[in-house]
Design a protein around this motif. Structure first.
Motif, PDB file in Angstrom:
ATOM      1  N   ASN A  43       4.793  20.094   3.303  1.00  0.00           N
ATOM      2  CA  ASN A  43       5.656  19.073   2.558  1.00  0.00           C
ATOM      3  C   ASN A  43       6.817  19.446   2.008  1.00  0.00           C
ATOM      4  O   ASN A  43       7.731  18.854   1.948  1.00  0.00           O
ATOM      5  N   THR A  44       6.799  20.892   1.715  1.00  0.00           N
ATOM      6  CA  THR A  44       8.061  21.532   1.392  1.00  0.00           C
ATOM      7  C   THR A  44       9.341  21.305   1.937  1.00  0.00           C
ATOM      8  O   THR A  44      10.211  21.119   1.234  1.00  0.00           O
ATOM      9  N   ALA A  83       8.401  13.541   0.493  1.00  0.00           N
ATOM     10  CA  ALA A  83       7.506  13.920   1.146  1.00  0.00           C
ATOM     11  C   ALA A  83       6.228  13.015   1.748  1.00  0.00           C
ATOM     12  O   ALA A  83       5.681  13.101   2.473  1.00  0.00           O
ATOM     13  N   GLY A  84       6.460  11.935   0.583  1.00  0.00           N
ATOM     14  CA  GLY A  84       5.152  10.987   0.786  1.00  0.00           C
ATOM     15  C   GLY A  84       4.865   9.835  -0.217  1.00  0.00           C
ATOM     16  O   GLY A  84       3.741   9.497  -0.468  1.00  0.00           O
ATOM     17  N   SER A  85       5.760   9.521  -0.906  1.00  0.00           N
ATOM     18  CA  SER A  85       5.618   8.514  -2.025  1.00  0.00           C
ATOM     19  C   SER A  85       6.087   6.983  -1.912  1.00  0.00           C
ATOM     20  O   SER A  85       6.012   6.091  -2.884  1.00  0.00           O
ATOM     21  N   ASP A 120       1.141   9.543  10.758  1.00  0.00           N
ATOM     22  CA  ASP A 120       0.175   9.289   9.838  1.00  0.00           C
ATOM     23  C   ASP A 120       0.725   9.598   8.428  1.00  0.00           C
ATOM     24  O   ASP A 120       1.600  10.284   8.313  1.00  0.00           O
ATOM     25  N   GLY A 121      -0.062   8.846   7.531  1.00  0.00           N
ATOM     26  CA  GLY A 121       0.165   9.268   6.018  1.00  0.00           C
ATOM     27  C   GLY A 121      -1.121   9.226   5.108  1.00  0.00           C
ATOM     28  O   GLY A 121      -2.030   8.574   5.423  1.00  0.00           O
ATOM     29  N   GLN A 122      -1.006  10.032   4.067  1.00  0.00           N
ATOM     30  CA  GLN A 122      -2.052  10.094   3.082  1.00  0.00           C
ATOM     31  C   GLN A 122      -1.465  10.219   1.942  1.00  0.00           C
ATOM     32  O   GLN A 122      -0.813  10.943   1.521  1.00  0.00           O
ATOM     33  N   ALA A 123      -2.070   9.292   0.882  1.00  0.00           N
ATOM     34  CA  ALA A 123      -1.661   9.468  -0.518  1.00  0.00           C
ATOM     35  C   ALA A 123      -3.130   9.218  -1.022  1.00  0.00           C
ATOM     36  O   ALA A 123      -3.849   8.509  -0.748  1.00  0.00           O
ATOM     37  N   ILE A 124      -3.613   9.904  -2.151  1.00  0.00           N
ATOM     38  CA  ILE A 124      -4.805  10.014  -2.553  1.00  0.00           C
ATOM     39  C   ILE A 124      -5.201   8.353  -2.964  1.00  0.00           C
ATOM     40  O   ILE A 124      -4.989   8.057  -3.825  1.00  0.00           O
ATOM     41  N   GLY A 125      -6.094   7.851  -2.337  1.00  0.00           N
ATOM     42  CA  GLY A 125      -6.335   6.563  -2.122  1.00  0.00           C
ATOM     43  C   GLY A 125      -6.163   5.678  -1.259  1.00  0.00           C
ATOM     44  O   GLY A 125      -6.635   4.717  -0.940  1.00  0.00           O
ATOM     45  N   TRP A 126      -5.201   6.278  -0.445  1.00  0.00           N
ATOM     46  CA  TRP A 126      -4.856   5.193   0.744  1.00  0.00           C
ATOM     47  C   TRP A 126      -4.481   6.339   2.023  1.00  0.00           C
ATOM     48  O   TRP A 126      -4.204   7.467   1.825  1.00  0.00           O
ATOM     49  N   GLU A 127      -4.473   5.712   3.368  1.00  0.00           N
ATOM     50  CA  GLU A 127      -4.219   6.179   4.402  1.00  0.00           C
ATOM     51  C   GLU A 127      -3.490   5.332   5.330  1.00  0.00           C
ATOM     52  O   GLU A 127      -3.664   4.174   5.264  1.00  0.00           O
ATOM     53  N   SER A 128      -2.713   5.776   6.459  1.00  0.00           N
ATOM     54  CA  SER A 128      -1.875   5.072   7.008  1.00  0.00           C
ATOM     55  C   SER A 128      -1.632   5.424   8.438  1.00  0.00           C
ATOM     56  O   SER A 128      -1.514   6.596   8.657  1.00  0.00           O
ATOM     57  N   SER A 148       0.712  -1.128  -0.263  1.00  0.00           N
ATOM     58  CA  SER A 148      -0.146   0.121  -0.096  1.00  0.00           C
ATOM     59  C   SER A 148       0.940   1.250   0.161  1.00  0.00           C
ATOM     60  O   SER A 148       1.892   1.240   0.473  1.00  0.00           O
ATOM     61  N   ARG A 149       0.184   2.309  -0.470  1.00  0.00           N
ATOM     62  CA  ARG A 149       0.856   3.554  -0.174  1.00  0.00           C
ATOM     63  C   ARG A 149       1.099   4.152   0.785  1.00  0.00           C
ATOM     64  O   ARG A 149      -0.070   3.918   1.482  1.00  0.00           O
ATOM     65  N   ILE A 150       2.027   4.527   1.662  1.00  0.00           N
ATOM     66  CA  ILE A 150       2.040   4.961   2.943  1.00  0.00           C
ATOM     67  C   ILE A 150       2.012   6.392   2.864  1.00  0.00           C
ATOM     68  O   ILE A 150       2.280   6.845   4.304  1.00  0.00           O
ATOM     69  N   GLY A 151       2.179   7.317   2.185  1.00  0.00           N
ATOM     70  CA  GLY A 151       1.956   8.807   2.271  1.00  0.00           C
ATOM     71  C   GLY A 151       3.176   9.475   2.973  1.00  0.00           C
ATOM     72  O   GLY A 151       4.268   8.982   2.988  1.00  0.00           O
ATOM     73  N   SER A 152       2.773  10.068   4.024  1.00  0.00           N
ATOM     74  CA  SER A 152       3.726  11.050   4.786  1.00  0.00           C
ATOM     75  C   SER A 152       4.686  10.399   5.736  1.00  0.00           C
ATOM     76  O   SER A 152       5.353  10.752   6.737  1.00  0.00           O
ATOM     77  N   VAL A 153       4.187   8.714   6.008  1.00  0.00           N
ATOM     78  CA  VAL A 153       5.162   7.840   6.914  1.00  0.00           C
ATOM     79  C   VAL A 153       6.571   7.940   6.237  1.00  0.00           C
ATOM     80  O   VAL A 153       7.411   7.698   6.818  1.00  0.00           O
TER      81      VAL A 153
END
Length: 303
Positions: free
Chosen positions: A113-114, A198-200, A257-265, A11-16
């Motif tokens: 995120n910058t 930042a989150g990929s 916590d993390g968010q990529a559009i479609g996933w959260e963690s 899964s995408r884990i975004g900002s983790v």
């Protein structure tokens, strides 16, 4: 297609992702190659000349989200562009420019995120290696074989993997970014291009459990720096308590916590008991719904 989720799913884990990047930056500090008080004026003089208002921002302030640097993902139109045009290639420098050009002075201590794209560029400048290769080398050392920080455009996740969706809660949350995502829509953007350092990242429940057990990288640091990393301070109007690439979840719980559009963690570690919790959800706005059940099994953790 009705396929059930499994614990083997990637899964995408975004900002983790930020916990991995912060760990690499802090390892450079431990090695004496970078200082927490080093400024953008000294580290990136050309950028500071272009945007003089950032020249006194320190590494510590970027790590801790206390720099006041604007968030490129909150610049009107950016996330709409990223979602509607997944084929578009972004460089870290372009995204940094978008964020910095949106202001002419530092703002309050807000999540941005910058900061982490800048830290990724600083790591590359110091080591000669991309932040992608640095993080992935550390992940390999920890035997986290199902985890990766992909370079921009490396969109594929290994099988099995979860598909990311947006339903009622996610659709409502994305409207704030100007995104009108239909309910039930499958992910269309490419976070590897716009999220980068930042989150990929992507991972699995088991691999993130390994990461949580290191204190999300904190055990790789010297005791003094490890302690400093967990010295959380309020940001974003007090809504978040943040250390160096680390959130406080209340009680003895730390993580991110993390968010990529479609996933959260959420990846959480209890500094007192050593307990770890990993949650992966393949819907944009559903993490908070799950957390209220997790709290039945924790002490002190907030949503």
């Amino acid at each position: 297609g009705g396929a059930a989720a499994t614990t083997a799913d990637h899964s995408r884990i975004g900002s983790v992702t930020k916990t991995f990047v912060a760990t690499e930056i802090l390892k450079l500090v431990d090695a004496g190659k970078l200082g927490l008080n080093d400024t953008l004026g000294s580290l990136m003089p050309s950028l500071a000349k272009k945007y003089p208002y950032i020249k006194n921002v320190t590494v510590a302030k970027m790590l801790g989200m206390r720099s006041g640097i604007p968030d490129y993902t909150e610049v009107p139109g950016v996330m709409v562009d990223a979602y509607m045009h997944p084929e578009k290639n972004w460089t870290a420098a372009q995204l940094i420019d978008i964020g910095l050009a949106s202001a002419n002075k530092l703002g309050p201590a807000n999540y941005s995120n910058t900061n982490y794209l800048l830290l990724g560029e600083i790591a590359k400048q110091i080591t000669g290696k991309s932040i992608f290769s640095l993080v992935n080398a550390n992940v390999a050392k920890l035997k986290m074989k199902q985890t990766k920080l992909p370079a921009p455009g490396q969109i594929a996740m290994p099988a099995p993997f979860s598909h990311g969706y947006t339903y009622t809660m996610g659709s409502a949350s994305l409207k704030a970014a100007g995104l009108d995502v239909p309910i039930g829509d499958e992910r269309k953007d490419d976070v590897t291009k716009w999220g980068q350092a930042a989150g990929s990242m992507y991972s699995t429940v088991a691999d993130l459990g390994k990461w949580a057990a290191t204190g999300l990288g904190t055990s790789e640091l010297s005791p003094a720096l490890a302690k400093k990393r967990l010295d959380v301070k309020p940001i974003s109007g007090g809504f978040i308590k943040y250390g160096y690439g680390m959130e406080s979840f209340g009680g003895d719980w730390i993580g991110h916590d993390g968010q990529a559009i479609g996933w959260e963690s959420r990846v959480a570690y209890n500094t007192k008991t050593g307990a770890a919790i990993v949650i992966l959800v393949n819907e944009t706005g559903s993490l908070r719904t799950v957390l209220k059940y997790v709290q039945d099994y924790t002490s002190g953790m907030t949503s």
